[in-house]
Enzyme design. Structure first.
Site, PDB file in Angstrom:
ATOM      1  N   LYS A  63      34.972  43.201  45.189  1.00 46.07           N
ATOM      2  CA  LYS A  63      34.670  42.598  46.493  1.00 46.07           C
ATOM      3  C   LYS A  63      34.297  43.638  47.545  1.00 46.07           C
ATOM      4  O   LYS A  63      33.417  43.386  48.374  1.00 46.07           O
ATOM      5  CB  LYS A  63      35.842  41.752  46.980  1.00 46.07           C
ATOM      6  CG  LYS A  63      37.084  42.509  47.351  1.00 46.07           C
ATOM      7  CD  LYS A  63      38.182  41.575  47.824  1.00 46.07           C
ATOM      8  CE  LYS A  63      39.452  42.320  48.170  1.00 46.07           C
ATOM      9  NZ  LYS A  63      39.282  43.237  49.308  1.00 46.07           N
ATOM     10  N   THR A  64      34.949  44.802  47.516  1.00 45.59           N
ATOM     11  CA  THR A  64      34.627  45.818  48.525  1.00 45.59           C
ATOM     12  C   THR A  64      33.202  46.325  48.336  1.00 45.59           C
ATOM     13  O   THR A  64      32.462  46.550  49.300  1.00 45.59           O
ATOM     14  CB  THR A  64      35.619  46.993  48.454  1.00 45.59           C
ATOM     15  OG1 THR A  64      36.959  46.496  48.586  1.00 45.59           O
ATOM     16  CG2 THR A  64      35.347  47.998  49.552  1.00 45.59           C
ATOM     17  N   ASP A 264      37.171  40.573  55.559  1.00 44.98           N
ATOM     18  CA  ASP A 264      37.754  40.784  54.228  1.00 44.98           C
ATOM     19  C   ASP A 264      39.138  40.135  54.179  1.00 44.98           C
ATOM     20  O   ASP A 264      39.779  39.929  55.218  1.00 44.98           O
ATOM     21  CB  ASP A 264      37.870  42.282  53.962  1.00 44.98           C
ATOM     22  CG  ASP A 264      38.149  42.596  52.498  1.00 44.98           C
ATOM     23  OD1 ASP A 264      38.028  41.686  51.658  1.00 44.98           O
ATOM     24  OD2 ASP A 264      38.483  43.751  52.204  1.00 44.98           O
ATOM     25  N   GLU A 265      39.616  39.819  52.971  1.00 41.85           N
ATOM     26  CA  GLU A 265      40.946  39.232  52.758  1.00 41.85           C
ATOM     27  C   GLU A 265      41.153  38.000  53.642  1.00 41.85           C
ATOM     28  O   GLU A 265      42.201  37.826  54.269  1.00 41.85           O
ATOM     29  CB  GLU A 265      42.043  40.271  53.039  1.00 41.85           C
ATOM     30  CG  GLU A 265      41.942  41.537  52.213  1.00 41.85           C
ATOM     31  CD  GLU A 265      42.305  41.334  50.741  1.00 41.85           C
ATOM     32  OE1 GLU A 265      42.583  40.202  50.338  1.00 41.85           O
ATOM     33  OE2 GLU A 265      42.306  42.337  49.998  1.00 41.85           O
ATOM     34  N   GLN A 312      45.091  34.458  45.746  1.00 40.86           N
ATOM     35  CA  GLN A 312      45.898  35.612  46.155  1.00 40.86           C
ATOM     36  C   GLN A 312      46.448  35.452  47.560  1.00 40.86           C
ATOM     37  O   GLN A 312      46.782  36.443  48.227  1.00 40.86           O
ATOM     38  CB  GLN A 312      45.067  36.899  46.059  1.00 40.86           C
ATOM     39  CG  GLN A 312      44.643  37.245  44.642  1.00 40.86           C
ATOM     40  CD  GLN A 312      43.967  38.599  44.555  1.00 40.86           C
ATOM     41  OE1 GLN A 312      44.589  39.642  44.676  1.00 40.86           O
ATOM     42  NE2 GLN A 312      42.653  38.577  44.343  1.00 40.86           N
ATOM     43  N   ARG A 669      47.562  43.162  38.689  1.00 42.38           N
ATOM     44  CA  ARG A 669      47.638  44.575  39.111  1.00 42.38           C
ATOM     45  C   ARG A 669      47.481  45.498  37.905  1.00 42.38           C
ATOM     46  O   ARG A 669      47.172  46.683  38.056  1.00 42.38           O
ATOM     47  CB  ARG A 669      48.982  44.881  39.780  1.00 42.38           C
ATOM     48  CG  ARG A 669      49.312  44.184  41.095  1.00 42.38           C
ATOM     49  CD  ARG A 669      48.195  44.176  42.072  1.00 42.38           C
ATOM     50  NE  ARG A 669      47.378  42.974  41.922  1.00 42.38           N
ATOM     51  CZ  ARG A 669      46.188  42.802  42.457  1.00 42.38           C
ATOM     52  NH1 ARG A 669      45.629  43.763  43.148  1.00 42.38           N
ATOM     53  NH2 ARG A 669      45.521  41.672  42.295  1.00 42.38           N
TER      54      ARG A 669
END
Length: 889
Positions: A63-64, A264-265, A312, A669
């Site tokens: 995503k980044t 973002d997020e 998430q 993770r």
């Protein structure tokens, strides 16, 4: 200054951006350079031309990269100016990473763009335009400790029982109000209309509704923040929303400036942040969205791109509202959603486990992660008798991975649901001599000596800041205790002024003791001297820090101390000065205010190690802290009902869904290897409870897990396996080559295959009478079998309580079988009903802390009889039988 871009749009640049000649050159990028190495969905997201875009980015889906490429695309392909872009994320670390990637893509101009956290962006807006709200540009930013201190001061003055209504709980309620944009005036009008903020000698003697108490303290809290020219963290968002809503000229400036807003997020945003984005974009301003193909964000509301993953969303306790991302298409006109499902982090086995767990959440948009990396190794499972055995096994496996497979310690992480679980894990790592770092301890800027130094700096910069000025009045001790403070404070209250103003006019305070007057004057002169130095060296924060540490006496007091802990505090103060120097070197227009702003806006996760740093240590952290991180090897511990998922979630569908999302985060993770562990007994609130396996274990397909030990010792005993086996049912394939010993045998490391050990003798997935399958697999039950409550979509987890989804599913206290008592064995009562005559040397017992053990000695002393038990790695213990939390097997 006014400049024009490729579309001939007029753009006003801020002061720091004015002057095109001084601006770094923007590196032009071709379309192929920006999307040539992306997958189809990533490429589509980068190039999308429209007013509202949701990029549903699954864990590890890049995503980044997509977000930074989209910014570069907007600049190179849409012809936008860097100043027209606002990119927002949640942590300084994430913002720094985004800025670094953008610099590599578009050049140094990225360093001048607004790429920041929500709070940093709002600080910039309020510094520039907060005067419209009565905020002076040098306002203080209170962290949670400052805010709690202020609430405690108010509550104490108002005669509130701070043990019953703690400052933290009151502040939590105030934060909830702010996150929902509920102002203090509305609360006061609803619950305490007669109260006037700033009232002297006000006492809350009684209240009919606790909301009245909260409303009064909320109003007074805001009043005192305003007097101190201060804001708290929530205010940074709330006051900015207020500024944009109540001052159209300010709103027009920012809506004209920011034509492209990227967040973002987005799943972590609360209601106030959601409204902030809409206000900045002008979505509710009544303008018609720009036509998709031509205007590219130049007309109407700004174009909004949000990136996030509803799977998430794990911060509801902080006010995050999952509806913000779930309802994006309804909230923003003509919105489009693009899903990123290809994962570049984990193996397919790990992703299959994550997909299987999260699929049980209802109401989510279908999304299934996949990878081209390959299947990878199976997940490794281990069922321990108790938390200590679980920890020992985790430590031994870490040691094995490092020694045999060459896995670096820094490539391994242990994750758990709650901080309380870390104790036994830490002890096991220490005993095994393994290096580790615990994330989540006292943070640097929360240490007392650092808070004291920063309080001096804040008081120098903003003398109206009563909280910080009062904090340092007698730090270090200078004879100005509570009596001196109350004299000055009373004078300030009588005149409705600040503590600083009262200090400046202390000569007018009648009947002040001579000694107090002398001490206050010396303090006032000290602050005046340091303030003069700060004004003369305002662009050298490191020099100001050095001056404060020396003149205040903070450093000298610690250097004279013989307490060895004070030496580390000296080192912390040295680090503060070094931090100021580093800020100074990296910031062309450095100021004391700017430095204090950077310290105030440090987020919890900013202390986490960078992924490319080899700390040489195993990392331990909670699952909430782990979000956004990745490790080659992850140990996900404590997978039991009541531990994970947390006991609070077992009665609430929404909370259970969030716990499942937390499990999804934890699983994803891991990059190469994932370990999942559980314990049969875990101590909670001083009492040992028998723990049922987590329902999340049932949701992971069995073929994905290689159980090194599928069942605990007590579960095996209950099946009656291994009759005649002196070890009470250990499998033939169990490897006793290492670990703590029971006489001549040992446990701790087990073979890699459970194979035939679970063959026809297995009754249900967990193969024990206590966890027997009842009916079809979709109706498998855990518990006593007497009753059940349905959780998720496929499994039922029985307990001693009954009912439907709303029925509480609780863990059962371990109880002795002899003596006829139902007393929990972990309760240190005067007599647990056990008799020394019922035990023999060689008997096996379970202890709620040490697990399985073997009786090696008995001493009949009547009421004070002693039993000696060998618990392997936990050693040989001599226990007074009548209070021993044991059960004979």
């Amino acid at each position: 200054m006014v400049v024009r871009n490729a579309h001939n749009d007029v753009t006003e640049w801020d002061g720091e951006e004015s002057g095109v000649e001084q601006e770094p050159e923007l590196i032009a990028r071709t379309a192929d350079e920006l999307v040539g190495d992306l997958n189809k969905q990533q490429s589509e997201a980068v190039q999308y031309r429209g007013a509202a875009l949701l990029i549903g980015a699954g864990a590890g889906s890049g995503k980044t990269r997509v977000l930074t490429r989209r910014i570069a695309w907007i600049l190179s392909q849409f012809g936008a100016w860097p100043s027209q872009i606002l990119a927002i994320t949640f942590t300084n670390k994430a913002a720094a990473e985004m800025r670094e990637r953008l610099t590599a893509l578009i050049g140094p101009v990225a360093q001048r763009m607004w790429v920041s956290t929500f709070h940093s962006a709002c600080v910039r807006i309020l510094r520039r335009d907060g005067k419209a709200l009565g905020l002076k540009s040098g306002f203080s930013i209170y962290d949670s400790a400052d805010s709690e201190r202020l609430v405690k001061i108010i509550a104490t003055e108002f005669n509130v029982d701070v043990k019953r209504y703690t400052p933290r709980s009151i502040l939590g309620r105030i934060s909830d109000y702010k996150n929902q944009l509920i102002g203090w005036r509305a609360q006061l009008a609803a619950y305490a209309p007669d109260f006037k903020p700033g009232s002297r000698n006000y006492r809350i003697s009684k209240f009919d509704n606790v909301e009245e108490l909260y409303a009064i303290i909320y109003a007074e809290y805001e009043h005192r923040l305003a007097m101190a020219n201060a804001v708290d963290f929530d205010d940074l968002i709330v006051r900015t929303v207020e500024l944009l809503r109540d001052h159209p000229d300010v709103a027009d400036y920012y809506r004209h400036k920011f034509r492209y807003i990227l967040v973002d997020e987005y799943q972590d945003t609360n209601h106030a942040q959601y409204v902030l984005i809409r206000e900045l974009a002008g979505v509710d301003a009544g303008e018609t969205p720009a036509p998709t193909a031509t205007a590219a964000g130049r007309q109407g509301p700004a174009w909004v791109t949000v990136v996030g993953d509803s799977d998430q969303s794990i911060y509801a306790f902080r006010g995050a509202d999952i509806r913000n991302i779930q309802d994006f298409e309804e909230d923003f006109p003509n919105a489009k959603t693009i899903l990123l499902e290809q994962n570049y982090r984990s193996t397919q086995t790990i992703l299959d486990a994550a997909n299987a767990v999260i699929s049980h959440n209802e109401g989510r948009k279908p999304k299934k992660l996949w990878t081209a990396v390959g299947k990878g190794e199976p997940i490794v499972g281990y069922a321990a008798d108790n938390a200590q055995q679980e920890a020992v096994w985790v430590a031994s496996e870490i040691a094995r991975l490092h020694a045999e497979d060459g896995v670096a310690y820094s490539d391994m992480a242990i994750m758990y649901r709650a901080n309380a679980q870390s104790r036994s894990l830490e002890e096991a790592l220490i005993n095994a001599g393994l290096p580790y770092q615990l994330i989540g301890g006292t943070k640097f800027y929360e240490r007392k000596e650092i808070k004291d130094a920063l309080a001096y700096l804040q008081a120098i910069l903003n003398p109206a800041d009563d909280v910080n000025l009062r904090r340092i009045l007698n730090v270090p001790k200078r004879g100005l205790g509570a009596r001196a403070e109350s004299i000055v404070l009373e004078y300030a209250r009588e005149r409705g002024t600040s503590f600083f103003d009262a200090l400046m006019h202390m000569e007018q305070i009648e009947d002040m003791p001579t000694r107090t007057a002398k001490g206050l004057k010396a303090f006032r002169d000290l602050m005046a001297s340091m303030s003069a130095f700060a004004r003369a060296n305002i662009n050298k924060p490191s020099d100001i820090v050095a001056e404060v540490l020396a003149k205040s006496g903070l450093l000298e007091e610690l250097q004279k101390s013989v307490d060895p802990q004070d030496q580390s505090r000296v080192e912390n103060l040295s680090q503060l000065q070094s931090t100021a120097a580093e800020y100074e070197q990296n910031t062309p227009d450095a100021t004391l205010g700017g430095f204090l702003e950077t310290t105030a806006l440090v987020a919890d996760s900013d202390q986490l190690p960078n992924g490319n740093e080899d700390s040489g240590k195993v990392t331990m952290m909670t699952l909430h802290t782990a979000k956004g991180l990745e490790y080659p090897v992850v140990f996900l511990t404590g997978l039991e009902q009541g531990t994970f998922p947390h006991s609070r979630s077992l009665e609430d569908t929404a909370e259970l869904s969030e716990e499942r999302r937390l499990a999804y985060v934890g699983i994803t993770r891991a990059k190469r290897r994932l370990y999942i562990t559980r314990a049969a007994v875990r101590a909670q609130w001083g009492q040992a409870n028998e723990m049922l396996p987590s329902q999340f274990l049932e949701e992971i397909p069995d073929e994905l897990i290689d159980w090194k030990r599928r069942e605990t010792g007590s579960e095996r005993m209950r099946t009656g396996w291994g009759d005649g086996d002196e070890f009470g049912g250990w499998d033939d394939e169990d490897d006793f080559s290492s670990g703590p010993t029971f006489g001549t045998a040992s446990y701790g490391s087990y073979g890699s295959s459970h194979g035939s050990a679970y063959g026809s003798g297995s009754t249900g997935r967990w193969g024990s009478a206590a966890h027997r399958s009842n009916g079809s697999r979709s109706g498998s039950t855990y518990g006593s079998g007497r009753s059940s409550g349905t959780y998720g979509s496929s499994s039922r987890y029985g307990s001693h309580s009954s009912g439907t989804r709303g029925g509480r599913i609780s863990t059962r206290h371990v109880t002795p079988k002899s003596g006829g008592t139902s007393m929990p064995v972990s309760s240190l009562q005067k007599d647990n009903g056990l008799n020394i005559g019922d035990f023999s040397i060689g008997d096996y017992v379970t202890h709620d802390q040490y697990g399985l053990g073997k009786v090696v000695d008995l001493q009949d002393k009547g009421r004070n009889s002693v039993i000696t038990i060998d618990f392997g790695s936990d050693g040989v213990k001599r226990l007074m039988l009548r209070v021993a939390p044991i059960e004979k097997l």
